[in-house]
Design a protein around this motif. Sequence first.
Motif, PDB file in Angstrom:
ATOM      1  N   GLU A  38       0.823  -1.212   0.000  1.00  8.39           N
ATOM      2  CA  GLU A  38       0.000   0.000   0.000  1.00  8.39           C
ATOM      3  C   GLU A  38       0.858   1.263   0.000  1.00  8.39           C
ATOM      4  O   GLU A  38       0.440   2.320  -0.472  1.00  8.39           O
ATOM      5  CB  GLU A  38      -0.928   0.005   1.219  1.00  8.39           C
ATOM      6  N   GLY A  39       2.060   1.147   0.511  1.00 10.24           N
ATOM      7  CA  GLY A  39       2.947   2.304   0.553  1.00 10.24           C
ATOM      8  C   GLY A  39       3.485   2.710  -0.812  1.00 10.24           C
ATOM      9  O   GLY A  39       4.053   3.797  -0.959  1.00 10.24           O
ATOM     10  N   LEU A  40       3.307   1.821  -1.798  1.00  6.22           N
ATOM     11  CA  LEU A  40       3.799   2.129  -3.136  1.00  6.22           C
ATOM     12  C   LEU A  40       2.771   2.859  -3.998  1.00  6.22           C
ATOM     13  O   LEU A  40       3.067   3.256  -5.118  1.00  6.22           O
ATOM     14  CB  LEU A  40       4.223   0.831  -3.843  1.00  6.22           C
ATOM     15  N   CYS A  41       1.556   2.998  -3.470  1.00  8.35           N
ATOM     16  CA  CYS A  41       0.526   3.727  -4.210  1.00  8.35           C
ATOM     17  C   CYS A  41       0.799   5.230  -4.119  1.00  8.35           C
ATOM     18  O   CYS A  41       1.340   5.726  -3.114  1.00  8.35           O
ATOM     19  CB  CYS A  41      -0.855   3.424  -3.642  1.00  8.35           C
ATOM     20  N   ASP A  42       0.420   5.958  -5.169  1.00 13.02           N
ATOM     21  CA  ASP A  42       0.595   7.411  -5.173  1.00 13.02           C
ATOM     22  C   ASP A  42      -0.227   8.050  -4.079  1.00 13.02           C
ATOM     23  O   ASP A  42      -1.399   7.690  -3.830  1.00 13.02           O
ATOM     24  CB  ASP A  42       0.173   8.007  -6.527  1.00 13.02           C
ATOM     25  N   GLU A  43       0.357   9.003  -3.406  1.00 14.62           N
ATOM     26  CA  GLU A  43      -0.358   9.777  -2.402  1.00 14.62           C
ATOM     27  C   GLU A  43      -1.158  10.886  -3.086  1.00 14.62           C
ATOM     28  O   GLU A  43      -0.851  11.285  -4.211  1.00 14.62           O
ATOM     29  CB  GLU A  43       0.635  10.374  -1.410  1.00 14.62           C
ATOM     30  N   PRO A  44      -2.195  11.374  -2.435  1.00 13.58           N
ATOM     31  CA  PRO A  44      -2.962  12.505  -3.016  1.00 13.58           C
ATOM     32  C   PRO A  44      -2.039  13.681  -3.304  1.00 13.58           C
ATOM     33  O   PRO A  44      -1.200  14.040  -2.489  1.00 13.58           O
ATOM     34  CB  PRO A  44      -3.975  12.828  -1.919  1.00 13.58           C
ATOM     35  N   ARG A  45      -2.186  14.229  -4.475  1.00 15.50           N
ATOM     36  CA  ARG A  45      -1.318  15.331  -4.877  1.00 15.50           C
ATOM     37  C   ARG A  45      -1.918  16.660  -4.442  1.00 15.50           C
ATOM     38  O   ARG A  45      -3.140  16.838  -4.464  1.00 15.50           O
ATOM     39  CB  ARG A  45      -1.113  15.322  -6.400  1.00 15.50           C
ATOM     40  N   PRO A  46      -1.048  17.611  -4.094  1.00 13.91           N
ATOM     41  CA  PRO A  46      -1.557  18.930  -3.702  1.00 13.91           C
ATOM     42  C   PRO A  46      -1.999  19.718  -4.930  1.00 13.91           C
ATOM     43  O   PRO A  46      -1.707  19.359  -6.066  1.00 13.91           O
ATOM     44  CB  PRO A  46      -0.333  19.576  -3.046  1.00 13.91           C
ATOM     45  N   GLY A  47      -2.700  20.801  -4.706  1.00 16.24           N
ATOM     46  CA  GLY A  47      -3.099  21.668  -5.804  1.00 16.24           C
ATOM     47  C   GLY A  47      -4.600  21.707  -5.977  1.00 16.24           C
ATOM     48  O   GLY A  47      -5.355  20.886  -5.443  1.00 16.24           O
ATOM     49  N   LYS A  48      -5.031  22.677  -6.768  1.00 13.21           N
ATOM     50  CA  LYS A  48      -6.451  22.878  -7.029  1.00 13.21           C
ATOM     51  C   LYS A  48      -6.996  21.758  -7.909  1.00 13.21           C
ATOM     52  O   LYS A  48      -6.358  21.356  -8.867  1.00 13.21           O
ATOM     53  CB  LYS A  48      -6.647  24.227  -7.709  1.00 13.21           C
ATOM     54  N   PRO A  49      -8.172  21.228  -7.595  1.00  9.05           N
ATOM     55  CA  PRO A  49      -8.759  20.169  -8.435  1.00  9.05           C
ATOM     56  C   PRO A  49      -8.969  20.653  -9.868  1.00  9.05           C
ATOM     57  O   PRO A  49      -9.186  21.835 -10.123  1.00  9.05           O
ATOM     58  CB  PRO A  49     -10.096  19.879  -7.745  1.00  9.05           C
TER      59      PRO A  49
END
Length: 324
Positions: A38-49
């Motif tokens: 699970e640690g290899l999955c991309d984390e939520p990215r910052p920034g405006k949707p």
Amino acid sequence: MACEGTEVPTITAVARDLGVTPDTVRKWRKRFTADRLEGLCDEPRPGKPRTITDEQVEQVVVDTLESTPNDATHWSRASMAEHSGLSRRTIGRIWEAFNLQPHRVETFKLSKDPLFVDKVIDIVGLYCNPPEKAIVLCADEKSQIQALDRTQPVLPMAPGVPERRSHDYVRNGVTSLFAAFDIATGKVITALHRRHRSTEWLKFLRRIDKEVPAELDIHLVCDNYATHKTETVQRWLARHPRFHVHFTPTSASWINQVERWFALVTTKLLQRGVHTSVAALEKDLRAWIATYNDNPHPFTWTKTATDILESVKRFCLRINAQGH
């Protein structure tokens, strides 16, 4: 945990094998150790949707390709932004992503010469494999070169200020430049005449005959201009069998290397030249050509006949696919 007897690769070795930095390997090892897969999955990215949908992007692309505004021949960022309801910056990004440039236009013309293939193979063969004991010359005339003078003196360049010249000019007559470009050395044989009839072309052929060593055959590449094919010229060529004339396909001047040399003359001398008389223009032309011939540069021909014919084939298929 590594299997018994298996050596764990170092961080540096893994980074080298994957083409990434050691810090990247450390980060992903740390995430795997803490959270496993699970640690290899991309984390939520910052920034405006994201606010622009795929449908909106597709509509901009379709409108750009298949329509025009009511008041213009092509779209601009401003007109497309108004039409689509998106910002000019967004339109610019969409066009850049899809390599769309509505403001640009290029010209083309396909040769209808029934011997197009044969002539391309013949001339490109000369360029890629020149015959022995022979010289290959690309010849033509640059006609109607105007001696142009500005209506007011040219203001020289200064720091922060470009050269300035009046937008209007005075015509002081014309001359024609005949040139034969040696594809092996880049040197040119030239002549200047006020007219460009078959008479002048024949004089130029005699000049070439005089300047090229007698032991060499002359393969002359030229276009289909009427003055190159008159009966007088044909009779002269018949009496000089060392001349072998290769005519370019109609509407295919790009295959004649002297045209590229004429472009040098235009950009380096004629485009910004100021001449009060034809004599002054011809004097500058002779001086420029003499300087060029002191350090000539041949062009490197890279396209084979097969490359050219395949390119033309792809272009024709593209045109047919568009329904033209």
